[in-house]
Design an enzyme around this catalytic site. Structure first.
Site, PDB file in Angstrom:
ATOM      1  N   ASP A 156       0.817  -1.214   0.000  1.00 49.99           N
ATOM      2  CA  ASP A 156       0.000   0.000   0.000  1.00 49.99           C
ATOM      3  C   ASP A 156       0.852   1.266   0.000  1.00 49.99           C
ATOM      4  OD1 ASP A 156       0.973  -0.407   2.562  1.00 49.99           O
ATOM      5  OD2 ASP A 156      -0.978  -0.777   3.464  1.00 49.99           O
ATOM      6  N   ASP A 182      -7.336  -3.761  14.621  1.00 51.11           N
ATOM      7  CA  ASP A 182      -8.738  -4.044  14.293  1.00 51.11           C
ATOM      8  C   ASP A 182      -8.848  -5.186  13.271  1.00 51.11           C
ATOM      9  OD1 ASP A 182      -7.718  -2.823  12.077  1.00 51.11           O
ATOM     10  OD2 ASP A 182      -9.208  -1.208  11.985  1.00 51.11           O
ATOM     11  N   HIS A 210      -7.077  -5.356  10.421  1.00 54.23           N
ATOM     12  CA  HIS A 210      -6.812  -4.977   9.029  1.00 54.23           C
ATOM     13  C   HIS A 210      -5.503  -5.564   8.522  1.00 54.23           C
ATOM     14  CE1 HIS A 210      -4.790  -1.125  10.656  1.00 54.23           C
ATOM     15  NE2 HIS A 210      -3.822  -1.819  10.088  1.00 54.23           N
ATOM     16  N   GLU A 258      -9.623  -2.378   5.782  1.00 55.83           N
ATOM     17  CA  GLU A 258     -10.210  -2.165   7.103  1.00 55.83           C
ATOM     18  C   GLU A 258     -11.438  -3.062   7.274  1.00 55.83           C
ATOM     19  OE1 GLU A 258      -8.724  -0.222   9.146  1.00 55.83           O
ATOM     20  OE2 GLU A 258      -7.693   1.369   8.054  1.00 55.83           O
TER      21      GLU A 258
HETATM   22  P1  PGA Z   1       2.265  -2.235  13.165  1.00 54.08           P
HETATM   23  O1  PGA Z   1       1.091  -2.112  12.133  1.00 54.08           O
HETATM   24  O2  PGA Z   1       3.195  -3.272  12.613  1.00 54.08           O
HETATM   25  O3  PGA Z   1       2.898  -0.876  13.187  1.00 54.08           O
HETATM   26  O4  PGA Z   1       1.642  -2.641  14.464  1.00 54.08           O
HETATM   27  C1  PGA Z   1       0.470  -3.261  11.689  1.00 54.08           C
HETATM   28  C2  PGA Z   1      -0.561  -2.876  10.655  1.00 54.08           C
HETATM   29  O5  PGA Z   1      -1.307  -1.914  10.887  1.00 54.08           O
HETATM   30  O6  PGA Z   1      -0.623  -3.550   9.626  1.00 54.08           O
END
Ligand code: PGA
Length: 241
Positions: A67, A136, A138, A143
């Site tokens: 992304d 959450d 994602h 999302e």
């Molecule tokens: P993080 O993010 O590795 O910074 O916890 C994970 C994500 O949101 O995919």
């Protein structure tokens, strides 16, 4: 689904890097799907170390990232392009032409998304996709309640993601509101998927995503259906399973 437990972040990173190394050694011209976020940083650091020792060669590897923020240029230190170069690409012998991320500076969402799906298709698909896990559930910027059948698309960031990502920006107002992301379909088409998760604050979502029902409410839960999905967890993230 194969679960690999590690005692801490360092061991998690080393185990994940081992799996990526095996892929690169077995198929030197492989296509790696890569991820940003805090979790994979240790994995990248370990791969860089092995590259420096002469144990790994990225000359023929191609990468496609999950992304990128929409409306942000490559030179912007907050771009994922910048993040990937700072934390990985600048330290290995990957060819610049082999690095792909959605073009955040191009506001024509349809052109960017269709173009990105074509790039992945022309490369012959992704051999190994690395993922982090959002609190959450994602994956990428997919999302909760995203349609599982989407390829690359443009999304509006949720409040919780803006909140989580503001630590990287001067202020919350500076966090872009939209992003281009591979869809769940793009991710599921990867031949192998490797997820890294650490920390006590991810223990709940690990249980929900991988030991609960497969549902768009928890995007990562679809990975239960993937034929070659490896989950590498540290002890804290595995506390509830
Ligand atoms: P993080 O993010 O590795 O910074 O916890 C994970 C994500 O949101 O995919």
């Amino acid at each position: 689904m194969k679960i690999i437990r590690a005692k801490d972040y360092t061991e998690m990173s080393r185990k994940a890097a081992n799996i990526i190394s095996a892929q690169v050694i077995m198929k030197p011209n492989c296509v790696l799907g890569l991820a940003t976020g805090g979790t994979p940083l240790g994995t990248y650091a370990q791969l860089i170390e092995w590259y420096r020792k002469g144990d790994l060669d990225f000359a023929e590897v191609t990468t496609v990232n999950l992304d990128e923020y929409r409306g942000i240029s490559k030179e912007n230190p907050q771009s994922y392009w910048y993040f990937m170069h700072q934390n990985f690409f600048n330290h290995i012998n990957i060819q610049p032409a082999h690095v792909h991320l959605p073009d955040g500076a191009n506001l024509d969402a349809q052109a960017v998304c269709e173009g990105y799906d074509s790039v992945i298709h022309e490369l012959g698909g992704i051999d190994l996709q690395l993922l982090g896990l959002g609190r959450d559930g994602h994956i990428g910027f997919n999302e909760p309640n995203v349609a599982f059948e989407l390829g690359t698309h443009c999304v509006e960031l949720t409040e919780s993601t803006i909140e989580a990502n503001k630590r990287f920006f001067e202020s919350k107002e500076d966090v872009p509101r939209e992003a281009y992301t591979m869809g769940i379909k793009s991710i599921m088409q990867a031949r192998k998927i490797l997820m890294v998760v650490n920390g006590a604050d991810k223990a709940d979502i690990v249980k929900k995503a991988f030991f609960g029902p497969v549902t768009p409410e928890v995007p990562a839960s679809i990975l239960q259906m993937h034929p070659d999905f490896i989950l590498v967890l540290d002890q804290e993230a595995a506390a509830q399973i």
